[in-house]
Scaffold this motif. Structure first.
Motif, PDB file in Angstrom:
ATOM      1  N   ASN A  48       0.818  -1.205   0.000  1.00 25.27           N
ATOM      2  CA  ASN A  48       0.000   0.000   0.000  1.00 25.27           C
ATOM      3  C   ASN A  48       0.853   1.256   0.000  1.00 25.27           C
ATOM      4  O   ASN A  48       1.936   1.299   0.592  1.00 25.27           O
ATOM      5  N   ARG A  49       0.321   2.261  -0.658  1.00 26.31           N
ATOM      6  CA  ARG A  49       1.009   3.540  -0.741  1.00 26.31           C
ATOM      7  C   ARG A  49       0.601   4.436   0.420  1.00 26.31           C
ATOM      8  O   ARG A  49      -0.581   4.563   0.730  1.00 26.31           O
ATOM      9  N   GLU A  50       1.568   5.005   1.116  1.00 24.55           N
ATOM     10  CA  GLU A  50       1.294   5.970   2.175  1.00 24.55           C
ATOM     11  C   GLU A  50       1.802   7.326   1.735  1.00 24.55           C
ATOM     12  O   GLU A  50       3.006   7.532   1.566  1.00 24.55           O
ATOM     13  N   GLY A  51       0.867   8.260   1.553  1.00 26.68           N
ATOM     14  CA  GLY A  51       1.241   9.585   1.108  1.00 26.68           C
ATOM     15  C   GLY A  51       1.710  10.454   2.260  1.00 26.68           C
ATOM     16  O   GLY A  51       1.240  10.317   3.390  1.00 26.68           O
ATOM     17  N   GLY A  52       2.614  11.357   1.973  1.00 26.00           N
ATOM     18  CA  GLY A  52       3.104  12.274   2.986  1.00 26.00           C
ATOM     19  C   GLY A  52       2.269  13.539   3.047  1.00 26.00           C
ATOM     20  O   GLY A  52       1.128  13.590   2.587  1.00 26.00           O
ATOM     21  N   GLU A  53       2.816  14.567   3.632  1.00 23.53           N
ATOM     22  CA  GLU A  53       2.098  15.823   3.795  1.00 23.53           C
ATOM     23  C   GLU A  53       1.854  16.483   2.441  1.00 23.53           C
ATOM     24  O   GLU A  53       2.751  16.557   1.602  1.00 23.53           O
ATOM     25  N   ILE A  54       0.620  16.964   2.253  1.00 21.01           N
ATOM     26  CA  ILE A  54       0.299  17.680   1.022  1.00 21.01           C
ATOM     27  C   ILE A  54      -0.589  18.869   1.348  1.00 21.01           C
ATOM     28  O   ILE A  54      -1.359  18.853   2.315  1.00 21.01           O
ATOM     29  N   LEU A  55      -0.495  19.900   0.537  1.00 20.10           N
ATOM     30  CA  LEU A  55      -1.351  21.071   0.627  1.00 20.10           C
ATOM     31  C   LEU A  55      -1.868  21.339  -0.780  1.00 20.10           C
ATOM     32  O   LEU A  55      -1.082  21.582  -1.700  1.00 20.10           O
ATOM     33  N   ILE A  56      -3.170  21.263  -0.978  1.00 22.21           N
ATOM     34  CA  ILE A  56      -3.755  21.412  -2.301  1.00 22.21           C
ATOM     35  C   ILE A  56      -4.887  22.421  -2.267  1.00 22.21           C
ATOM     36  O   ILE A  56      -5.460  22.716  -1.211  1.00 22.21           O
ATOM     37  N   LYS A  57      -5.239  22.947  -3.442  1.00 25.33           N
ATOM     38  CA  LYS A  57      -6.357  23.881  -3.589  1.00 25.33           C
ATOM     39  C   LYS A  57      -7.490  23.154  -4.290  1.00 25.33           C
ATOM     40  O   LYS A  57      -7.296  22.508  -5.305  1.00 25.33           O
ATOM     41  N   TYR A  58      -8.686  23.258  -3.725  1.00 28.90           N
ATOM     42  CA  TYR A  58      -9.868  22.640  -4.314  1.00 28.90           C
ATOM     43  C   TYR A  58     -11.003  23.637  -4.258  1.00 28.90           C
ATOM     44  O   TYR A  58     -11.480  23.990  -3.171  1.00 28.90           O
ATOM     45  N   ASN A  59     -11.427  24.136  -5.451  1.00 25.50           N
ATOM     46  CA  ASN A  59     -12.409  25.222  -5.529  1.00 25.50           C
ATOM     47  C   ASN A  59     -11.889  26.423  -4.739  1.00 25.50           C
ATOM     48  O   ASN A  59     -10.801  26.912  -5.003  1.00 25.50           O
ATOM     49  N   ASP A  60     -12.638  26.888  -3.741  1.00 26.24           N
ATOM     50  CA  ASP A  60     -12.189  28.035  -2.937  1.00 26.24           C
ATOM     51  C   ASP A  60     -11.589  27.584  -1.616  1.00 26.24           C
ATOM     52  O   ASP A  60     -11.516  28.369  -0.665  1.00 26.24           O
ATOM     53  N   LYS A  61     -11.185  26.340  -1.544  1.00 21.46           N
ATOM     54  CA  LYS A  61     -10.658  25.794  -0.306  1.00 21.46           C
ATOM     55  C   LYS A  61      -9.198  25.394  -0.464  1.00 21.46           C
ATOM     56  O   LYS A  61      -8.779  24.958  -1.543  1.00 21.46           O
ATOM     57  N   PHE A  62      -8.457  25.531   0.617  1.00 17.90           N
ATOM     58  CA  PHE A  62      -7.104  24.995   0.694  1.00 17.90           C
ATOM     59  C   PHE A  62      -7.141  23.840   1.692  1.00 17.90           C
ATOM     60  O   PHE A  62      -7.660  23.997   2.804  1.00 17.90           O
ATOM     61  N   ILE A  63      -6.589  22.710   1.293  1.00 22.28           N
ATOM     62  CA  ILE A  63      -6.705  21.494   2.096  1.00 22.28           C
ATOM     63  C   ILE A  63      -5.312  20.990   2.454  1.00 22.28           C
ATOM     64  O   ILE A  63      -4.476  20.778   1.576  1.00 22.28           O
ATOM     65  N   TYR A  64      -5.103  20.821   3.742  1.00 25.47           N
ATOM     66  CA  TYR A  64      -3.851  20.242   4.235  1.00 25.47           C
ATOM     67  C   TYR A  64      -4.140  18.837   4.756  1.00 25.47           C
ATOM     68  O   TYR A  64      -5.091  18.622   5.523  1.00 25.47           O
ATOM     69  N   ILE A  65      -3.328  17.871   4.322  1.00 30.17           N
ATOM     70  CA  ILE A  65      -3.476  16.478   4.750  1.00 30.17           C
ATOM     71  C   ILE A  65      -2.115  15.993   5.237  1.00 30.17           C
ATOM     72  O   ILE A  65      -1.123  16.062   4.497  1.00 30.17           O
ATOM     73  N   GLU A  66      -2.087  15.515   6.452  1.00 24.81           N
ATOM     74  CA  GLU A  66      -0.816  15.077   7.024  1.00 24.81           C
ATOM     75  C   GLU A  66      -0.379  13.731   6.476  1.00 24.81           C
ATOM     76  O   GLU A  66       0.800  13.500   6.220  1.00 24.81           O
ATOM     77  N   LYS A  67      -1.347  12.832   6.251  1.00 27.51           N
ATOM     78  CA  LYS A  67      -0.987  11.480   5.831  1.00 27.51           C
ATOM     79  C   LYS A  67      -2.163  10.831   5.110  1.00 27.51           C
ATOM     80  O   LYS A  67      -3.321  11.060   5.453  1.00 27.51           O
ATOM     81  N   ILE A  68      -1.835  10.028   4.073  1.00 28.38           N
ATOM     82  CA  ILE A  68      -2.836   9.238   3.350  1.00 28.38           C
ATOM     83  C   ILE A  68      -2.398   7.785   3.388  1.00 28.38           C
ATOM     84  O   ILE A  68      -1.278   7.455   2.988  1.00 28.38           O
ATOM     85  N   ALA A  69      -3.270   6.907   3.864  1.00 31.49           N
ATOM     86  CA  ALA A  69      -2.956   5.481   3.905  1.00 31.49           C
ATOM     87  C   ALA A  69      -4.246   4.686   3.776  1.00 31.49           C
ATOM     88  O   ALA A  69      -5.214   4.933   4.504  1.00 31.49           O
ATOM     89  N   ASN A  70      -4.243   3.726   2.835  1.00 31.26           N
ATOM     90  CA  ASN A  70      -5.413   2.859   2.640  1.00 31.26           C
ATOM     91  C   ASN A  70      -6.690   3.664   2.415  1.00 31.26           C
ATOM     92  O   ASN A  70      -7.750   3.342   2.947  1.00 31.26           O
ATOM     93  N   GLU A  71      -6.563   4.747   1.628  1.00 32.45           N
ATOM     94  CA  GLU A  71      -7.697   5.608   1.279  1.00 32.45           C
ATOM     95  C   GLU A  71      -8.321   6.274   2.515  1.00 32.45           C
ATOM     96  O   GLU A  71      -9.503   6.599   2.540  1.00 32.45           O
TER      97      GLU A  71
END
Length: 353
Positions: A136-159
């Motif tokens: 499984n892929r474990e994603g690291g920290e990401i900061l993305i823009k979605y519409n008028d929102k900014f989203i910070y995610i510390e970790k992604i694992a197993n969806e």
């Protein structure tokens, strides 16, 4: 005609499967020996690595096996004078190549169909086993823009998203912040768990309304944002993999967010169009085969054909990599060469009709 179909199909398929399995075994054996010391000491992971490696080899081996199988098949027929005998029976050049061409198109369609499934991620899976000791892929920290929102995610694992912060903005001013411990995707939106919402008034005035804090156990948010897309975005250490469906879905979202889709289009075109260069390259070189071996050195001629095939395959592979790195436009680096081969192959076919 039915007898001829069974005869020429059996010769071509025999050559194809011999080359396909031989080249795949060679590819897997070399890669496994090179990376043996990097693999985790687990029999299960080693077997899974071999399986994913075998599947990964298909994208490289299949086009070569399709074209080289025709060379091997036809040269064996030339050596035994079967090739000229088919013409003597009244068959045209197009009739002889028609069934191998159909089989080649069939194999390419199967490969494209597999790329609609998780088969498209096997290269990523085998890399994860070497780098992280897990599939499984474990994603690291990401900061993305979605519409008028900014989203910070510390970790992604197993969806599953961990420590999610969603900043709602208006003219670059933060209006509210949503802080969730984790989030799960239900097919339409994300279910945010253990949520704290901080609302910020548009006009902050002393002694007037201030910050308001609300807490919820569960709420829904981030509608129509696929977890597969988030996993692809979080791949910062290598080129991300896409299935055809995920690439199409990602392109829709990227277009809405005014994000460049060049890398996505490169992945999508390489999954859909690139495999089809093999049947048409096979069609082109077929019309240069000699009828008999009396006036030709078949060993040298076969070597020339093999070199030409590898050069064309290498050139297309190079153009694909240039397109993935956004040096060339995907339409120019991937679709145009395949389209040119299709036009040349169709021209030869119609010429000998």
């Amino acid at each position: 005609m039915n007898i001829f179909f069974r005869y020429i199909s059996s010769l071509y398929l025999k050559s194809f499967f011999i080359l396909f399995f031989s080249l795949t075994f060679f590819f897997v054996a070399i890669d496994f020996l090179v990376n043996f010391n990097k693999l985790p000491k687990s029999a299960n992971l080693e077997l899974m690595y071999i399986f994913f490696l075998t599947c990964s080899a298909v994208s490289y081996i299949l086009p070569l096996a399709i074209v080289l199988a025709l060379v091997l098949c036809v040269f064996n027929m030339i050596r035994s004078n079967e090739f000229v005998s088919l013409y003597a029976l009244g068959l045209s050049k197009n009739q002889v190549i028609f069934y191998p061409f159909i089989w080649a198109m069939f194999f390419c369609c199967i490969y494209v169909g597999l790329n609609f499934t998780p088969f498209a991620y096997v290269d990523e899976y085998k890399s994860n086993i070497i780098k992280r000791g897990t599939v499984n892929r474990e994603g690291g920290e990401i900061l993305i823009k979605y519409n008028d929102k900014f989203i910070y995610i510390e970790k992604i694992a197993n969806e599953i998203l961990y420590n999610v912060k969603i900043f709602d903005t208006y003219n670059l001013d933060i209006q509210s912040m949503i802080n969730a411990k984790d989030a799960n995707f239900d097919g339409v939106s994300w279910g945010l768990n253990n949520v704290t919402i901080v609302n910020i008034p548009r006009n902050l005035i002393v002694s007037k309304e201030g910050l308001s804090v609300e807490e919820f156990k569960n709420i829904n948010g981030l509608e129509d944002f696929s977890p597969k897309i988030l996993e692809r975005i979080s791949l910062t250490d290598s080129n991300p993999s896409y299935s055809i469906l995920d690439a199409l879905e990602s392109m829709i979202i990227y277009t809405k967010q005014n994000i460049s889709t060049s890398a996505l289009r490169s992945s999508l075109y390489s999954l859909i169009f690139t495999p089809f260069f093999a049947p048409f390259l096979m069609l082109i070189i077929y019309y240069y085969f000699p009828l008999i071996s009396r006036f030709f050195n078949l060993a040298f001629l076969a070597f020339v054909f093999f070199v030409c095939i590898l050069l064309v395959w290498g050139l297309l592979f190079l153009l694909t990599r240039l397109s993935e790195n956004e040096i060339l436009s995907p339409e120019l680096g991937i679709i145009l060469p395949v389209f040119i081969l299709m036009c040349i192959g169709s021209f030869y076919y119609l010429k000998h009709k």
